[in-house]
Design an enzyme around this catalytic site. Structure first.
Site, PDB file in Angstrom:
ATOM      1  N   ASN A 139     -78.935  12.125  33.149  1.00  0.00           N
ATOM      2  CA  ASN A 139     -78.671  12.779  31.857  1.00  0.00           C
ATOM      3  C   ASN A 139     -79.912  13.530  31.359  1.00  0.00           C
ATOM      4  O   ASN A 139     -79.802  14.653  30.852  1.00  0.00           O
ATOM      5  CB  ASN A 139     -78.299  11.748  30.784  1.00  0.00           C
ATOM      6  N   GLU A 188     -69.881  -0.301  49.738  1.00  0.00           N
ATOM      7  CA  GLU A 188     -70.259   0.923  50.438  1.00  0.00           C
ATOM      8  C   GLU A 188     -71.055   1.768  49.452  1.00  0.00           C
ATOM      9  O   GLU A 188     -70.623   1.980  48.310  1.00  0.00           O
ATOM     10  CB  GLU A 188     -69.006   1.689  50.896  1.00  0.00           C
ATOM     11  N   ASP A 243     -76.618   8.315  36.446  1.00  0.00           N
ATOM     12  CA  ASP A 243     -78.025   8.710  36.257  1.00  0.00           C
ATOM     13  C   ASP A 243     -78.178  10.231  36.232  1.00  0.00           C
ATOM     14  O   ASP A 243     -77.415  10.948  36.888  1.00  0.00           O
ATOM     15  CB  ASP A 243     -78.874   8.096  37.392  1.00  0.00           C
ATOM     16  N   SER A 250     -79.749  -0.422  31.121  1.00  0.00           N
ATOM     17  CA  SER A 250     -80.248  -1.549  31.910  1.00  0.00           C
ATOM     18  C   SER A 250     -81.189  -2.421  31.082  1.00  0.00           C
ATOM     19  O   SER A 250     -81.701  -1.994  30.042  1.00  0.00           O
ATOM     20  CB  SER A 250     -80.989  -1.032  33.147  1.00  0.00           C
ATOM     21  N   ASN A 272     -84.176  -0.534  30.364  1.00  0.00           N
ATOM     22  CA  ASN A 272     -84.151   0.690  29.557  1.00  0.00           C
ATOM     23  C   ASN A 272     -84.711   0.493  28.145  1.00  0.00           C
ATOM     24  O   ASN A 272     -84.987   1.465  27.452  1.00  0.00           O
ATOM     25  CB  ASN A 272     -82.733   1.289  29.489  1.00  0.00           C
TER      26      ASN A 272
HETATM   27  C1  IPE Z   1     -80.436   3.048  35.783  1.00  0.00           C
HETATM   28  O1  IPE Z   1     -80.999   4.300  35.565  1.00  0.00           O
HETATM   29  C2  IPE Z   1     -79.772   2.544  34.560  1.00  0.00           C
HETATM   30  C3  IPE Z   1     -78.652   3.339  34.027  1.00  0.00           C
HETATM   31  C4  IPE Z   1     -78.105   4.391  34.550  1.00  0.00           C
HETATM   32  C5  IPE Z   1     -78.115   2.844  32.815  1.00  0.00           C
HETATM   33  P1  IPE Z   1     -82.551   4.511  35.258  1.00  0.00           P
HETATM   34  O2  IPE Z   1     -82.745   5.970  35.118  1.00  0.00           O
HETATM   35  O3  IPE Z   1     -82.977   3.662  34.124  1.00  0.00           O
HETATM   36  O4  IPE Z   1     -83.243   3.945  36.582  1.00  0.00           O
HETATM   37  P2  IPE Z   1     -84.709   4.160  37.161  1.00  0.00           P
HETATM   38  O5  IPE Z   1     -85.659   3.781  36.061  1.00  0.00           O
HETATM   39  O6  IPE Z   1     -84.845   5.604  37.516  1.00  0.00           O
HETATM   40  O7  IPE Z   1     -84.779   3.266  38.356  1.00  0.00           O
HETATM   41  C1  IPE Z   2     -79.039   7.820  32.702  1.00  0.00           C
HETATM   42  O1  IPE Z   2     -79.727   9.020  32.587  1.00  0.00           O
HETATM   43  C2  IPE Z   2     -78.706   7.229  31.360  1.00  0.00           C
HETATM   44  C3  IPE Z   2     -79.461   6.015  31.010  1.00  0.00           C
HETATM   45  C4  IPE Z   2     -80.340   5.420  31.746  1.00  0.00           C
HETATM   46  C5  IPE Z   2     -79.165   5.447  29.719  1.00  0.00           C
HETATM   47  P1  IPE Z   2     -81.291   9.058  32.440  1.00  0.00           P
HETATM   48  O2  IPE Z   2     -81.643   9.063  30.999  1.00  0.00           O
HETATM   49  O3  IPE Z   2     -81.935   8.001  33.242  1.00  0.00           O
HETATM   50  O4  IPE Z   2     -81.621  10.484  33.061  1.00  0.00           O
HETATM   51  P2  IPE Z   2     -82.896  10.884  33.915  1.00  0.00           P
HETATM   52  O5  IPE Z   2     -83.009   9.927  35.041  1.00  0.00           O
HETATM   53  O6  IPE Z   2     -84.063  10.813  32.990  1.00  0.00           O
HETATM   54  O7  IPE Z   2     -82.599  12.283  34.355  1.00  0.00           O
HETATM   55 MG    MG Z   3     -82.626   7.911  35.125  1.00  0.00          MG
END
Ligand code: IPE
Ligand code: IPE
Ligand code: MG
Length: 245
Positions: free
Chosen positions: A17, A202, A15, A60, A63
């Protein structure tokens, strides 16, 4: 029962990116691209450390709620990433598997997934599990549906349903459950990842954003894991006694 110093199975929620890109005044897609590079590195570093199973949460079930353009960019990244990386993964004896609901993925990606799974199936090295359109609730639901069907046809009685039976129908029932769960970016939640299988993992949370998760950060997580006492409901004293036998 002994405390393993190295996890057999590491499961990661990659998470942060988007925030990584935002900090650099770049589009979210640039963050996802950097995230793919971090994923490549963690695969390499887990192979180097003899980890048996590495699970990466790539997309997910929820997503799909993201803007259409971001979703299609991500799907494209998965496809091009697979095309680019498959030969190196194969050469490294890695078995690649995907978990999640494939019905919503585009046909080109589905085809590629099947292809790489077939190609790498005989490999005996690390198993790389990629979760795409995966949700822990979906996983439990599809397992329950299989059991319900068996009850409908009379193969199974509802009283035969046990935690072991349910576990046997989950997505990667043949592999050990995660020992170490890592989530980057400072969020302290599971976000519908492997709800059942994380029962005794863990948990390790770090503020590092996923594109910055490098070898040093992996080693920090492993060091934390090595210092944990996994009790599985036993008391600490019981574990010490059984270790001395
Ligand atoms: C969880 O991250 C899914 C992935 C890393 C693929 P999200 O960024 O989608 O999760 P939430 O929405 O913050 O809980
Ligand atoms: C995780 O990074 C990647 C995916 C969920 C595909 P995010 O895109 O959720 O990054 P943030 O949470 O917005 O920083
Ligand atoms: Mg995220």
């Amino acid at each position: 029962m002994t405390t393993l110093t190295l996890p057999q199975h590491i499961a990661i929620i990659m998470d942060g990116n988007g925030r990584w890109a935002k900090k650099r005044f770049m589009p979210r897609l640039a963050g996802h691209r950097a995230g793919v590079e971090a994923a490549r590195q963690v695969v390499k570093n887990c192979v180097k450390r003899n980890i048996k199973v590495l699970s990466l949460f790539a997309f997910s079930s929820e997503n799909w709620r993201r803007p259409k353009q971001e979703v299609s960019h991500l799907m494209e990244l998965f496809l091009t990433g697979l095309e680019r990386e498959v030969s190196v993964l194969h050469e490294n004896n890695i078995q690649l598997r995907f978990i999640g609901d494939r019905t919503r993925l585009n046909p080109a990606l589905c085809k590629k997934i099947l292809e790489v799974e077939m190609l790498t199936r005989p490999n005996t090295g690390m198993v790389l599990l990629i979760a795409v359109d995966y949700g822990g609730q979906w996983d439990i639901c599809q397992a329950m549906r299989q059991l319900a069907q068996a009850v409908e046809t009379g193969e199974l009685k509802s009283s035969d349903i046990t935690p072991e039976k349910i576990a046997s129908k989950l997505s990667f029932a043949d592999l050990p459950d995660p020992d170490l769960f890592i989530r980057t970016s400072g969020e302290l939640r599971i976000s519908n990842f492997m709800l059942w299988q994380l029962a005794y993992a863990e948990l390790y949370f770090t503020d590092i954003l996923w594109p910055d998760f490098n070898e040093k950060e992996l080693d920090k997580a492993l060091a934390h894991y090595a210092n944990r006492e996994r009790r599985y409901g036993y008391s600490s004293e019981q574990l010490i006694c059984s270790n001395n036998v």
